[in-house]
Enzyme design. Structure first.
Site, PDB file in Angstrom:
ATOM      1  N   ARG A  92       0.857  -1.191   0.000  1.00 48.66           N
ATOM      2  CA  ARG A  92       0.000   0.000   0.000  1.00 48.66           C
ATOM      3  C   ARG A  92       0.892   1.239   0.000  1.00 48.66           C
ATOM      4  O   ARG A  92       1.680   1.442   0.927  1.00 48.66           O
ATOM      5  CB  ARG A  92      -0.905  -0.014   1.234  1.00 48.66           C
ATOM      6  CG  ARG A  92      -1.738   1.242   1.406  1.00 48.66           C
ATOM      7  CD  ARG A  92      -2.717   1.135   2.572  1.00 48.66           C
ATOM      8  NE  ARG A  92      -3.428   2.379   2.741  1.00 48.66           N
ATOM      9  CZ  ARG A  92      -3.221   3.254   3.732  1.00 48.66           C
ATOM     10  NH1 ARG A  92      -2.327   3.010   4.670  1.00 48.66           N
ATOM     11  NH2 ARG A  92      -3.906   4.371   3.785  1.00 48.66           N
ATOM     12  N   HIS A 136      -2.660  10.925   0.934  1.00 45.16           N
ATOM     13  CA  HIS A 136      -2.107  10.705   2.270  1.00 45.16           C
ATOM     14  C   HIS A 136      -1.516  12.036   2.742  1.00 45.16           C
ATOM     15  O   HIS A 136      -0.308  12.175   2.917  1.00 45.16           O
ATOM     16  CB  HIS A 136      -1.071   9.583   2.234  1.00 45.16           C
ATOM     17  CG  HIS A 136      -0.820   8.924   3.562  1.00 45.16           C
ATOM     18  ND1 HIS A 136      -0.963   7.562   3.767  1.00 45.16           N
ATOM     19  CD2 HIS A 136      -0.427   9.435   4.753  1.00 45.16           C
ATOM     20  CE1 HIS A 136      -0.667   7.275   5.025  1.00 45.16           C
ATOM     21  NE2 HIS A 136      -0.329   8.396   5.646  1.00 45.16           N
ATOM     22  N   GLU A 181      -7.062   8.513   6.505  1.00 49.16           N
ATOM     23  CA  GLU A 181      -7.297   9.163   7.795  1.00 49.16           C
ATOM     24  C   GLU A 181      -7.756  10.615   7.681  1.00 49.16           C
ATOM     25  O   GLU A 181      -7.030  11.549   8.083  1.00 49.16           O
ATOM     26  CB  GLU A 181      -6.030   9.087   8.657  1.00 49.16           C
ATOM     27  CG  GLU A 181      -5.558   7.673   8.925  1.00 49.16           C
ATOM     28  CD  GLU A 181      -4.453   7.597   9.984  1.00 49.16           C
ATOM     29  OE1 GLU A 181      -3.963   8.659  10.399  1.00 49.16           O
ATOM     30  OE2 GLU A 181      -4.110   6.489  10.402  1.00 49.16           O
ATOM     31  N   ASN A 309      -7.335   1.952  10.020  1.00 45.53           N
ATOM     32  CA  ASN A 309      -6.017   2.073  10.650  1.00 45.53           C
ATOM     33  C   ASN A 309      -6.226   2.024  12.144  1.00 45.53           C
ATOM     34  O   ASN A 309      -7.056   2.752  12.688  1.00 45.53           O
ATOM     35  CB  ASN A 309      -5.332   3.392  10.276  1.00 45.53           C
ATOM     36  CG  ASN A 309      -4.913   3.427   8.811  1.00 45.53           C
ATOM     37  OD1 ASN A 309      -5.088   2.454   8.073  1.00 45.53           O
ATOM     38  ND2 ASN A 309      -4.367   4.553   8.386  1.00 45.53           N
ATOM     39  N   TYR A 311      -4.226   1.953  15.942  1.00 45.31           N
ATOM     40  CA  TYR A 311      -3.000   2.100  16.730  1.00 45.31           C
ATOM     41  C   TYR A 311      -3.212   1.988  18.231  1.00 45.31           C
ATOM     42  O   TYR A 311      -2.370   1.451  18.934  1.00 45.31           O
ATOM     43  CB  TYR A 311      -2.324   3.443  16.425  1.00 45.31           C
ATOM     44  CG  TYR A 311      -1.694   3.462  15.043  1.00 45.31           C
ATOM     45  CD1 TYR A 311      -0.426   2.932  14.849  1.00 45.31           C
ATOM     46  CD2 TYR A 311      -2.383   3.953  13.939  1.00 45.31           C
ATOM     47  CE1 TYR A 311       0.155   2.904  13.592  1.00 45.31           C
ATOM     48  CE2 TYR A 311      -1.810   3.931  12.675  1.00 45.31           C
ATOM     49  CZ  TYR A 311      -0.537   3.403  12.506  1.00 45.31           C
ATOM     50  OH  TYR A 311       0.036   3.358  11.259  1.00 45.31           O
ATOM     51  N   GLU A 382      -3.481  -0.083   8.188  1.00 41.59           N
ATOM     52  CA  GLU A 382      -2.271   0.272   8.945  1.00 41.59           C
ATOM     53  C   GLU A 382      -2.409  -0.245  10.363  1.00 41.59           C
ATOM     54  O   GLU A 382      -3.480  -0.139  10.973  1.00 41.59           O
ATOM     55  CB  GLU A 382      -2.062   1.790   9.062  1.00 41.59           C
ATOM     56  CG  GLU A 382      -1.523   2.457   7.832  1.00 41.59           C
ATOM     57  CD  GLU A 382      -1.355   3.965   8.012  1.00 41.59           C
ATOM     58  OE1 GLU A 382      -1.106   4.417   9.158  1.00 41.59           O
ATOM     59  OE2 GLU A 382      -1.488   4.677   7.006  1.00 41.59           O
TER      60      GLU A 382
HETATM   61  C1  FCB Z   1      -0.904   7.158  10.778  1.00 45.62           C
HETATM   62  C2  FCB Z   1      -0.510   7.676   9.421  1.00 45.62           C
HETATM   63  C3  FCB Z   1       0.828   7.164   8.944  1.00 45.62           C
HETATM   64  C4  FCB Z   1       1.834   7.081  10.056  1.00 45.62           C
HETATM   65  C5  FCB Z   1       1.249   6.334  11.229  1.00 45.62           C
HETATM   66  C6  FCB Z   1       2.215   6.149  12.363  1.00 45.62           C
HETATM   67  O1  FCB Z   1      -1.753   8.069  11.401  1.00 45.62           O
HETATM   68  O2  FCB Z   1      -1.480   7.340   8.468  1.00 45.62           O
HETATM   69  O3  FCB Z   1       1.263   7.974   7.887  1.00 45.62           O
HETATM   70  O4  FCB Z   1       2.262   8.337  10.395  1.00 45.62           O
HETATM   71  O5  FCB Z   1       0.125   6.990  11.694  1.00 45.62           O
END
Ligand code: FCB
Length: 477
Positions: A92, A136, A181, A309, A311, A382
C-alpha cells in the site's frame, strides 16, 4: 520448515498448532509518498503543504523535512525487491498529488505518473498486488493557498485528480483508497495545527472534514464510472473510546470523543448522515451551513471495502479544574466543542509515541464496524508501533515491535473468528520514514533505514512477518 534466507527471529512460530488466516488473506505493508519518496523538487513535482510546513521553523522536530526521506523515488526497484524477499502479497503506497498534477489543477505531469507506472509494473512483476492511496495528507500548496480543505472547491479538485490517476493506472491497479485518515487531515491539520497546513480553527476543521468526505464521494463516483471493476474504499483511523469510570460525566465524555474521532466519518460515509449528537455537540462551533443538499448522498456512494487504521485506544474523562492541556492529538484544539474532555493515561505499556498498547481494541474496533455499520469486507490498512531501535552487529532486534504485531494479529484473528469479514492486514510501515511532526525521530519500520547511507536492514520483525506470511498464520499461544 524454515526458509534459510529468512529464519524466524524468534521461536513463536515454532511451537504448537497454528492460528491460520483465511485463504487469500492479503498480507501487506504500507507507506506514504511524502514519508518515503524524497526527490521533492524532481520530475516536475511542486510543493505540497507538507513541504511548506516542514520547511517552516519550529513545525517539525529538529527541522527535519521530506526532501530526501528514504530516497525511495530513486531506489524504488530495490525497495520492491526487498518487498518480494519478505513475501509481501500487497504493498500500500500513496501517490503524491503534486508530483502527478503539479499545483493541483490542470493537465497530468507525464514524468510524475511514469514513476507510479514503473512502481506498479515492478510490483506486478514480482506478484505483489498494488494498493493505491490517492491522498495521504499532501495537498498541493496552491490548493491550500486557495483555501485548502475548508474550501468546498478542493473536493472537486480532488475528484479531477482521482480521474487523472485512474486514467493512467486504472488498467493495472485494482485496490484504491481515496483518503487516508481524514480525521488527521481535518483535525490535526486545521484544528490543532500540529500537522500541515498548521491552521488552528475548530470550524475550519469541521468544514475540512466535510469537504474531505465530499471529495472522497466524488472521487468514488469518478473511479466507479471509468473503472467498474475497481475495489474502492476509504481508510479511517478508528479508536475505541472508553470512559475512565462509569460515572455519567465520563460516559458522556466518551460519547463526545467517539462522535468526533469515529462517527464523524463512519456515519456520513456508511449511513449517509451526521450523528445528531455530534451536530448538537458542535453547535457552538458551526451550524453545519457548509453541508449542501445532496452532499451526504455523494459522501455515502457505495464502496467495495473499508480500510481501518488502528493504533491505540482513547480513555477519557469529564473535565477537572486546573488540568494541564496535553500535546498532539490529546490537545484540546483537536476536539472542537469538546475541548474540556480529559484524556486519561492508564499506565499500561506504551510505544515510543507514548501511545498505549491495546491489542483487544483492534478486535473491538473491527467488530464494531462490522456489527454497527457494514457487511463490506474490511482491511486493516495500517497497524504498527514506534520503538527505539539500535543496530548491533549489523542486526536490529526489535522484539517490542514484533510483540506488538504478534498481539495485534492475534486480535485480528479473533475478529475473524467472531465473523468479521477481515480480508487483509498491512503493517505500518515497510520501512522507517518521515514520521510527520516527529521527523525521523520515530521509527515505525519493519526495515531499518540508515538515513546517511540509505542502507536498508530488515529488522527481526520483518523476518518474523515474512514467516507469518509464508505460513499464512501464527502459532497458537
Ligand atoms: C498514521 C498515518 C501514517 C503514520 C502512522 C504512524 O496516522 O497514516 O502515515 O504516520 O500513523
Amino acid at each position: 520448515m524454515s526458509n534459510p534466507d529468512h529464519p524466524p527471529a524468534v521461536g513463536v512460530l515454532d511451537q504448537g498448532p497454528e492460528l491460520i488466516f483465511p485463504p487469500g488473506f492479503l498480507w501487506g505493508a504500507a507507506t506514504a509518498a511524502y514519508q518515503i519518496e524524497g526527490a521533492a523538487t524532481e520530475g516536475g513535482r511542486t510543493p505540497s503543504i507538507w513541504d511548506t510546513f516542514s520547511h517552516t521553523e519550529g513545525r517539525v522536530v529538529a527541522g527535519h523535512t521530506g526532501d530526501v526521506a528514504c530516497d525511495h523515488y530513486h531506489r524504488m526497484p530495490s525497495d520492491v525487491r526487498l518487498m518480494a524477499e519478505l513475501g509481501l502479497k500487497s504493498y500500500r503506497f500513496s501517490v503524491s498529488w503534486s508530483r502527478v498534477q503539479p499545483n493541483g489543477t490542470g493537465p497530468a505531469n507525464a514524468e510524475g505518473l511514469d514513476f507510479y507506472r514503473r512502481l506498479v509494473d515492478e510490483l506486478l512483476g514480482h506478484g505483489i498486488e498494488p494498493w493505491l492511496t490517492l491522498y495521504h495528507w499532501d495537498l498541493p500548496q496552491p490548493l491550500e493557498d486557495a483555501g485548502g480543505w475548508p474550501a468546498r472547491d478542493t473536493a472537486a479538485r480532488f475528484a479531477d485528480y482521482a480521474q487523472l490517476v485512474a486514467d493512467a493506472l486504472g488498467d493495472r491497479v485494482t485496490y484504491w483508497t481515496t483518503l487516508n485518515e481524514p480525521w488527521c487531515s481535518a483535525f490535526l491539520g486545521y484544528g490543532s495545527g500540529v500537522h500541515a497546513p498548521g491552521r488552528s480553527d475548530g470550524a475550519d476543521a469541521v468544514r475540512a472534514g466535510h469537504h474531505l468526505m465530499l471529495g472522497h464521494g466524488l472521487a468514488v463516483q469518478a473511479l466507479r464510472a471509468s473503472r467498474p471493476q475497481a475495489q474502492l474504499g476509504i481508510t479511517v483511523n478508528l479508536y475505541p473510546v472508553t470512559p475512565a469510570t462509569d460515572a455519567p460525566a465520563d460516559v458522556d465524555a466518551a460519547r463526545r470523543i467517539d462522535a468526533l474521532a469515529n462517527r464523524f466519518f463512519l456515519d456520513p460515509v456508511l449511513r449517509g448522515s451526521y450523528p445528531a449528537d455530534l451536530t448538537a455537540d458542535l453547535r457552538e462551533v458551526t451550524d453545519f451551513g457548509h453541508v449542501r443538499d445532496g452532499d451526504l448522498a455523494v459522501i455515502s456512494t457505495p464502496l467495495n471495502l473499508v480500510g481501518i487504521n488502528y493504533y491505540s485506544r482513547h480513555v477519557v474523562a469529564a473535565p477537572v479544574q486546573g488540568a494541564e492541556p496535553e500535546p498532539y492529538w490529546r490537545s484540546p484544539s483537536c476536539w472542537p466543542g469538546s475541548e474540556d474532555v480529559r484524556f486519561v493515561t492508564r499506565g499500561v505499556p506504551v510505544t515510543d509515541m507514548n501511545w498505549e498498547i491495546d491489542a483487544p481494541g483492534l478486535t473491538e474496533t473491527l467488530r464494531r464496524v462490522h456489527d454497527e455499520y457494514t457487511d463490506l469486507p474490511l482491511y486493516v490498512t495500517e497497524n504498527g508501533s514506534a520503538f527505539v531501535d539500535a543496530v548491533v552487529d549489523g542486526q536490529v532486534d526489535d522484539a517490542d515491535r514484533l510483540a506488538y504485531f504478534d498481539a495485534h494479529l492475534r486480535a485480528a484473528h479473533e475478529a475473524i473468528a467472531a465473523g468479521v469479514p477481515l480480508r487483509g492486514y498491512f503493517a505500518w510501515s515497510l520501512m522507517d520514514n518521515f514520521e510527520w511532526a516527529w521527523g525521523y525521530t520515530k521509527r515505525f519500520g519493519m526495515v531499518w533505514v540508515d538515513y546517511d547511507s540509505q542502507a536498508r536492514i530488515p529488522k527481526s520483525s520483518a523476518r518474523w512477518y515474512a514467516e507469518v506470511i509464508r505460513r499464512n498464520g501464527l502459532a497458537a499461544q
